[in-house]
Design a protein around this motif. Sequence first.
Motif, PDB file in Angstrom:
ATOM      1  N   SER A  98     -11.129   5.176  26.422  1.00  0.00           N
ATOM      2  CA  SER A  98     -11.601   6.440  25.858  1.00  0.00           C
ATOM      3  C   SER A  98     -11.450   6.425  24.339  1.00  0.00           C
ATOM      4  N   ASN A  99     -12.045   7.426  23.706  1.00  0.00           N
ATOM      5  CA  ASN A  99     -11.896   7.565  22.257  1.00  0.00           C
ATOM      6  C   ASN A  99     -10.449   7.870  21.873  1.00  0.00           C
ATOM      7  N   ALA A 100      -9.748   8.599  22.731  1.00  0.00           N
ATOM      8  CA  ALA A 100      -8.350   8.934  22.443  1.00  0.00           C
ATOM      9  C   ALA A 100      -7.496   7.666  22.381  1.00  0.00           C
ATOM     10  N   CYS A 101      -7.720   6.745  23.322  1.00  0.00           N
ATOM     11  CA  CYS A 101      -6.960   5.487  23.307  1.00  0.00           C
ATOM     12  C   CYS A 101      -7.337   4.637  22.099  1.00  0.00           C
ATOM     13  N   ARG A 102      -8.602   4.621  21.757  1.00  0.00           N
ATOM     14  CA  ARG A 102      -9.060   3.856  20.598  1.00  0.00           C
ATOM     15  C   ARG A 102      -8.383   4.369  19.330  1.00  0.00           C
ATOM     16  N   GLN A 103      -8.343   5.691  19.188  1.00  0.00           N
ATOM     17  CA  GLN A 103      -7.742   6.292  18.001  1.00  0.00           C
ATOM     18  C   GLN A 103      -6.221   6.095  17.996  1.00  0.00           C
ATOM     19  N   LYS A 104      -5.601   6.210  19.152  1.00  0.00           N
ATOM     20  CA  LYS A 104      -4.147   6.028  19.245  1.00  0.00           C
ATOM     21  C   LYS A 104      -3.767   4.601  18.854  1.00  0.00           C
ATOM     22  N   ASP A 105      -4.538   3.620  19.326  1.00  0.00           N
ATOM     23  CA  ASP A 105      -4.244   2.233  18.997  1.00  0.00           C
ATOM     24  C   ASP A 105      -4.476   1.959  17.513  1.00  0.00           C
ATOM     25  N   TYR A 106      -5.520   2.555  16.948  1.00  0.00           N
ATOM     26  CA  TYR A 106      -5.782   2.399  15.517  1.00  0.00           C
ATOM     27  C   TYR A 106      -4.623   2.954  14.694  1.00  0.00           C
ATOM     28  N   ARG A 107      -4.160   4.151  15.049  1.00  0.00           N
ATOM     29  CA  ARG A 107      -3.046   4.757  14.307  1.00  0.00           C
ATOM     30  C   ARG A 107      -1.776   3.922  14.420  1.00  0.00           C
ATOM     31  N   LYS A 108      -1.566   3.343  15.592  1.00  0.00           N
ATOM     32  CA  LYS A 108      -0.394   2.482  15.786  1.00  0.00           C
ATOM     33  C   LYS A 108      -0.495   1.246  14.898  1.00  0.00           C
ATOM     34  N   ARG A 109      -1.665   0.622  14.857  1.00  0.00           N
ATOM     35  CA  ARG A 109      -1.855  -0.571  14.026  1.00  0.00           C
ATOM     36  C   ARG A 109      -1.659  -0.252  12.541  1.00  0.00           C
ATOM     37  N   VAL A 110      -2.208   0.879  12.096  1.00  0.00           N
ATOM     38  CA  VAL A 110      -2.074   1.267  10.695  1.00  0.00           C
ATOM     39  C   VAL A 110      -0.616   1.558  10.364  1.00  0.00           C
ATOM     40  N   THR A 111       0.089   2.249  11.236  1.00  0.00           N
ATOM     41  CA  THR A 111       1.501   2.570  11.015  1.00  0.00           C
ATOM     42  C   THR A 111       2.340   1.299  11.000  1.00  0.00           C
ATOM     43  N   ASP A 112       2.067   0.375  11.930  1.00  0.00           N
ATOM     44  CA  ASP A 112       2.816  -0.890  11.967  1.00  0.00           C
ATOM     45  C   ASP A 112       2.587  -1.692  10.690  1.00  0.00           C
ATOM     46  N   ALA A 113       1.350  -1.727  10.225  1.00  0.00           N
ATOM     47  CA  ALA A 113       1.047  -2.469   8.997  1.00  0.00           C
ATOM     48  C   ALA A 113       1.751  -1.840   7.789  1.00  0.00           C
ATOM     49  N   ALA A 114       1.761  -0.515   7.734  1.00  0.00           N
ATOM     50  CA  ALA A 114       2.413   0.177   6.605  1.00  0.00           C
ATOM     51  C   ALA A 114       3.920  -0.031   6.652  1.00  0.00           C
ATOM     52  N   SER A 115       4.526   0.031   7.842  1.00  0.00           N
ATOM     53  CA  SER A 115       5.976  -0.157   7.941  1.00  0.00           C
ATOM     54  C   SER A 115       6.355  -1.606   7.625  1.00  0.00           C
ATOM     55  N   ALA A 116       5.509  -2.571   7.999  1.00  0.00           N
ATOM     56  CA  ALA A 116       5.781  -3.966   7.662  1.00  0.00           C
ATOM     57  C   ALA A 116       5.727  -4.166   6.149  1.00  0.00           C
ATOM     58  N   GLN A 117       4.800  -3.503   5.500  1.00  0.00           N
ATOM     59  CA  GLN A 117       4.702  -3.599   4.043  1.00  0.00           C
ATOM     60  C   GLN A 117       5.919  -2.950   3.386  1.00  0.00           C
ATOM     61  N   ASN A 118       6.361  -1.808   3.916  1.00  0.00           N
ATOM     62  CA  ASN A 118       7.545  -1.139   3.363  1.00  0.00           C
ATOM     63  C   ASN A 118       8.794  -1.995   3.532  1.00  0.00           C
ATOM     64  N   GLU A 119       8.928  -2.655   4.698  1.00  0.00           N
ATOM     65  CA  GLU A 119      10.084  -3.529   4.913  1.00  0.00           C
ATOM     66  C   GLU A 119      10.095  -4.666   3.897  1.00  0.00           C
ATOM     67  N   HIS A 120       8.909  -5.217   3.642  1.00  0.00           N
ATOM     68  CA  HIS A 120       8.802  -6.302   2.669  1.00  0.00           C
ATOM     69  C   HIS A 120       9.234  -5.815   1.277  1.00  0.00           C
ATOM     70  N   LEU A 121       8.796  -4.610   0.906  1.00  0.00           N
ATOM     71  CA  LEU A 121       9.176  -4.057  -0.396  1.00  0.00           C
ATOM     72  C   LEU A 121      10.663  -3.750  -0.452  1.00  0.00           C
TER      73      LEU A 121
END
Length: 129
Positions: A98-121
């Motif tokens: 569904s669109n809800a799952c697509r959006q949920k997975d996108y938000r998870k990927r974006v959050t994971d990428a941002a947190s990985a960048q913050n950890e690196h910093l």
Amino acid sequence: MSSYNERLEWEYQDYLKQRYEEQQAAGYDGVRKIVCGGCGRVFYTTIYTKKYCHSYWCGNQANNRRQREYRQIHRQDLVCQCCGEKFTPKRAGARYCSNACRQKDYRKRVTDAASAQNEHLDKRNVSTK
């Protein structure tokens, strides 16, 4: 664009229907009664190879319908990449149920990428102190 014979046939459908009925009574088969493969309309023709009432438009409609049915038959159930539920995809490249799952997975990927960048910093800031 329709040919001259097709235009004539459309103008004389009543006449061809009458000839068809007369031929059926006499046992001849010069005029054929056909159900169009594209739109389902009944029409009469003297052209032996004709399948559709409007050759271009109805031919495309029939071809699209055949392709859609073929894809639907060969469609397999997939597992949603977000929630793990089985679903039947509506298109070939579907990954989510569904669109809800697509959006949920996108938000998870974006959050994971941002947190990985913050950890690196954070690690970089700690090592410079």
